[in-house]
Design a protein around this motif. Structure first.
Motif, PDB file in Angstrom:
ATOM      1  N   UNK A  54       0.856  -1.184   0.000  1.00  0.00           N
ATOM      2  CA  UNK A  54       0.000   0.000   0.000  1.00  0.00           C
ATOM      3  C   UNK A  54       0.891   1.233   0.000  1.00  0.00           C
ATOM      4  N   UNK A  55       0.725   2.094  -0.996  1.00  0.00           N
ATOM      5  CA  UNK A  55       1.408   3.387  -0.992  1.00  0.00           C
ATOM      6  C   UNK A  55       0.488   4.347  -0.247  1.00  0.00           C
ATOM      7  N   UNK A  56       0.913   4.797   0.911  1.00  0.00           N
ATOM      8  CA  UNK A  56       0.037   5.493   1.848  1.00  0.00           C
ATOM      9  C   UNK A  56       0.444   6.947   2.072  1.00  0.00           C
ATOM     10  N   UNK A  57      -0.498   7.868   1.828  1.00  0.00           N
ATOM     11  CA  UNK A  57      -0.297   9.264   2.185  1.00  0.00           C
ATOM     12  C   UNK A  57      -0.441   9.397   3.699  1.00  0.00           C
ATOM     13  N   UNK A  58       0.121  10.448   4.283  1.00  0.00           N
ATOM     14  CA  UNK A  58       0.034  10.645   5.727  1.00  0.00           C
ATOM     15  C   UNK A  58      -1.134  11.544   6.100  1.00  0.00           C
ATOM     16  N   UNK A  59      -1.162  12.740   5.530  1.00  0.00           N
ATOM     17  CA  UNK A  59      -2.190  13.711   5.897  1.00  0.00           C
ATOM     18  C   UNK A  59      -3.421  13.550   5.013  1.00  0.00           C
ATOM     19  N   UNK A  60      -4.485  12.991   5.610  1.00  0.00           N
ATOM     20  CA  UNK A  60      -5.744  12.819   4.905  1.00  0.00           C
ATOM     21  C   UNK A  60      -6.883  13.097   5.880  1.00  0.00           C
ATOM     22  N   UNK A  61      -8.036  13.531   5.376  1.00  0.00           N
ATOM     23  CA  UNK A  61      -9.173  13.778   6.268  1.00  0.00           C
ATOM     24  C   UNK A  61      -9.698  12.483   6.874  1.00  0.00           C
ATOM     25  N   UNK A  62     -10.301  12.600   8.070  1.00  0.00           N
ATOM     26  CA  UNK A  62     -10.849  11.414   8.717  1.00  0.00           C
ATOM     27  C   UNK A  62      -9.743  10.529   9.252  1.00  0.00           C
TER      28      UNK A  62
END
Length: 222
Positions: A54-62
């Protein structure tokens, strides 16, 4: 494509996901199996699709990337999470790694480095962007004071003398080829040692090995 590395993209920006998809789909042996715009959607897709990476962003809503990473690595330990962010702030890197991520890269990483990182985490290695490694250790140092308890000594005694040598070099950031050169071993022998070290110490990957080595005082932040 049966042997392709299956990748899930997680980022709240559609254009960012599109860019990563273009890079990955141009590479033989890598298949993008889905996209998610936030951590909650990522958890749903991971459960259904069971990707390799999984390529995962850090700052996301929720549900943010760090929380999503912790849930994914707890539920599906076979799925590796590679965190990508525009921020090189210490707390994001250390938070992601503590949550179970197998790597941390910045979004301006070159395509070749991204592809190499994906293949590395699939093979059980850890990947940390070179320019944040020093910051990461500096940030972690207060939390990684040497622990010479009976438990710590028992953990080290589980390793052979050669495995301790490999463990120390791993913690210093040496690659398998560098460990092999330093100890006059073949690279395949080093891989075997690394696997045994992780198994004996109950560790998931090299990231956890590095953190444990600093906590036990095997190596120390300079």
């Amino acid at each position: 494509m049966t042997d392709a590395v299956r990748v899930l993209l997680v980022d709240d920006q559609h254009l960012v996901r599109m860019g990563f998809r273009m890079v990955l789909e141009a590479e033989p042996g890598i298949e993008v199996v889905g996209e998610a715009g936030d951590g909650a959607q990522a958890l749903e897709l991971v459960t259904r699709l069971v990707p390799d990476v999984v390529l995962m962003d850090v700052r996301m809503p929720g549900v943010d990337g760090i929380e999503a990473t912790e849930r994914i690595t707890t539920r599906l330990p076979g799925t590796r999470v590679l965190v990508l962010t525009t921020y090189d702030l210490d707390e994001y890197a250390f938070g992601a790694l503590r949550a179970g991520a197998s790597g941390f890269l910045l979004k301006d990483t070159r395509p070749a480095e991204l592809l190499s990182a994906i293949r590395s985490v699939v093979n059980g290695d850890a990947v940390v962007a070179p320019r944040i490694t020093a910051k990461l250790i500096e940030y972690a140092a207060p939390h990684l004071a040497a622990d010479r308890s009976a438990e710590a000594d028992e953990a080290l005694q589980a390793l052979t003398a050669r495995e301790r040598d490999v463990f120390r070099l791993m913690a210093e950031g040496a690659t398998n080829s560098e460990v092999a050169a330093a100890l006059f071993l073949s690279e395949s022998t080093v891989k075997t040692h690394v696997g045994r070290i992780l198994l004996k110490l109950g560790l998931r990957d090299r990231v956890q090995a590095v953190i444990l080595a600093y906590r036990l005082g095997v190596v120390r932040p300079e």
